[in-house]
Design a protein around this motif. Structure first.
Motif, short mmCIF file in Angstrom:
data_model
loop_
_atom_site.label_atom_id
_atom_site.label_comp_id
_atom_site.label_asym_id
_atom_site.label_seq_id
_atom_site.Cartn_x
_atom_site.Cartn_y
_atom_site.Cartn_z
N ASN A 194 -39.71 -40.40 6.50
CA ASN A 194 -39.39 -41.82 6.89
C ASN A 194 -37.92 -42.16 6.79
N THR A 195 -37.46 -42.26 8.05
CA THR A 195 -35.93 -42.19 8.35
C THR A 195 -35.55 -43.63 8.49
N ASP A 196 -36.52 -44.68 8.75
CA ASP A 196 -36.29 -45.97 8.90
C ASP A 196 -35.83 -46.61 7.42
N GLU A 197 -34.51 -46.60 7.06
CA GLU A 197 -34.22 -47.08 5.77
C GLU A 197 -34.20 -48.53 5.76
N PHE A 198 -34.00 -49.18 6.93
CA PHE A 198 -34.08 -50.53 6.88
C PHE A 198 -34.94 -51.30 6.46
N SER A 199 -36.29 -50.66 6.77
CA SER A 199 -37.57 -51.39 6.29
C SER A 199 -37.51 -51.22 4.63
N ASP A 201 -35.20 -50.92 2.56
CA ASP A 201 -34.17 -51.73 1.90
C ASP A 201 -34.55 -53.28 2.02
N SER A 422 -45.02 -45.88 5.57
CA SER A 422 -43.90 -45.25 6.69
C SER A 422 -44.32 -45.64 7.99
N GLU A 423 -45.61 -45.73 8.41
CA GLU A 423 -46.03 -46.01 9.68
C GLU A 423 -46.15 -47.32 10.32
N LYS A 425 -44.99 -50.07 8.07
CA LYS A 425 -43.88 -51.10 7.38
C LYS A 425 -44.52 -52.19 6.84
N GLY A 443 -41.21 -54.53 9.11
CA GLY A 443 -40.74 -53.76 10.26
C GLY A 443 -40.34 -54.78 11.19
N ASP A 444 -39.92 -54.27 12.47
CA ASP A 444 -39.43 -55.12 13.64
C ASP A 444 -40.66 -55.60 14.33
#
Length: 447
Positions: A194-199, A201, A422-423, A425, A443-444
């Motif tokens: 999981n490279t989406d650190e924004f979600s 955080d 991870s998928e 959010k 997530g977005d």
């Protein structure tokens, strides 16, 4: 207009007791006095026979070993454990016979139209035939009552069948007083991939009350426990064909390095939350723990150097049962449900429907040890459901799903499929008092 942001909310605190059902106090592998299927049958035989007698009042119960002696064309009730013969199931002997020249096994579906079903007890096994039962909606390891009669060729023609059903006796761990508070369910952080650190955080800030307006912070303060249901480090692993020792060794070294980096990331994530909220951490199928077989034991304290220092940190097993605020909370990281769906791959039932079936079957992990690795228990089967959970979850599912099941006696249980964070959010918020649920997206987009 000035906004008053000076409001403070105290974090909800509720009672908590880990029932310790799946904590291994000793490990023995040399006792073969009783296998787990017989232990399972002994645990559920009486309740299954009681259910069968209520359903089929005019029929006699006969032991499988006495079937031929009693058979005279009449119908009888048999009690036993189902065995599903499937040629597509992985076979260790078949693999060894090919001298490590491994061929790809169907990893997501072991079912075929050639599957056959048997019923066995302590002594004998009989083949089940007929069109009154859907073989794709059962798995090996279920204690079952069968109504039917023996045919001349020795098979047993099924007329009807039933399972132990819901456990509705008063639970010694339940409480009439339900406390005010909420729990947050998360699974499948998959920090290696999981490279989406924004979600991640945003999730951390939301739990700790650092994000959102006053109303949002009030809701966040109601969270008494955060339950992380497995696969925090990984959510899958690739299986390579045998290509040589050095290549596999290099792959193993890379995997260890990735796991160590992800473990440090998990430790930092947890230590930040633990300053503000209690956390229950369960291991998952692909997490680096001391044992792969269920019940998986908690993460070793040495792997979480920062988090383990907090009293608000609780390492749990997989599966796990606890009393939180007067509610019995039980569940797994999803391995048993995913394995059931492999065995019954031709069935259209959803993961939530299979989760409900395990309640009717009265077993947390029915496919073990046939296709699901479990510790070799001999004298009893701890996976038998001997309580009525108020909240029953499965982690690492593909999507969020939920249902409130109410038995005839009015007992209710909230079933929850926790999606992979991870998928999707997405985490799941559960109100202890009314058992309502709410998916929370970080997530977005909404999921």
């Amino acid at each position: 207009m000035e906004v008053d942001d000076s409001s403070e909310y105290d974090r909800k605190i509720v009672s908590f007791k880990d029932l310790g059902r799946f904590k291994l106090t000793e490990r023995k592998y040399n006792d073969d006095s009783l296998n787990i299927y017989i232990a399972r049958l002994n645990d559920l035989r009486e309740d299954t026979l009681h259910k069968a007698k209520l359903k089929w009042t005019d029929y006699q119960h006969v032991e499988v070993s006495h079937l031929t002696l009693e058979s005279s064309g009449r119908s009888y009730i048999l009690i036993g454990v189902l065995y599903k013969d499937q040629r597509l199931k992985p076979s260790l002997l078949r693999d060894l016979s090919k001298e490590l020249q491994l061929e790809a096994q169907p990893s997501n579906n072991y079912a075929s139209v050639d599957d056959q079903l048997f019923l066995e007890d302590e002594t004998l096994r009989v083949k089940l035939v007929g069109n009154h039962m859907d073989i794709q909606e059962v798995v090996t390891g279920l204690v079952c009552a069968i109504l039917g009669h023996e045919l001349e060729n020795g098979t047993f023609l099924v007329e009807d069948w039933c399972f132990p059903g819901y456990y509705l006796k008063p639970s010694s761990v339940s409480s009439s007083l339900v406390e005010d508070g909420k729990i947050l369910l998360i699974s499948g952080l998959d920090l290696v991939n999981n490279t989406d650190e924004f979600s991640l955080d945003l999730l951390s800030e939301w739990i700790t009350g650092m994000a959102g307006c006053t109303n949002v912070q009030k809701e966040e303060a109601a969270i008494a426990k955060v339950i992380i249901a497995g696969n925090s480090i990984r959510s899958s692993t690739k299986i390579f064909s045998h290509k040589g020792y050095h290549e596999i060794k290099s792959h193993d070294q890379l995997k260890i390095k990735e796991d160590v980096i992800a473990m440090h990331k998990l430790d930092a994530f947890l230590s930040n939350i633990l300053n503000y909220c209690c956390v229950v951490l369960m291991p998952g199928e692909f997490d680096p723990t001391c044992n792969y077989s269920m019940p998986q034991q908690p993460f070793h304290p040495c792997t979480l150097e920062k988090s383990v220092r907090f009293k608000s940190m609780h390492g749990a097993t997989n599966p796990w049962i606890a009393n939180i605020g007067g509610r019995v909370v039980a569940g797994s990281c999803g391995g048993p449900i995913m394995d059931i769906m492999k065995i019954a791959g031709l069935s259209p039932l959803s993961s939530l429907e299979w989760l409900e079936r395990t309640l009717i079957w009265r077993h947390y992990a029915p496919t073990g040890p046939d296709t699901l690795p479990i510790y070799p228990f001999f004298k009893n089967d701890p996976f038998v459901i001997n309580e009525w959970p108020d909240i029953y979850f499965a982690g690492n599912m593909n999507e969020y799903d939920t249902k409130l099941v109410t038995a005839d006696e009015g007992h209710a249980v909230r079933l929850i499929c926790i999606p992979k964070f991870s998928e999707t959010k997405t985490a799941v918020l559960v109100n202890l008092q009314d058992l309502t649920t709410q998916p929370i997206s970080f997530g977005d987009r909404l999921t």
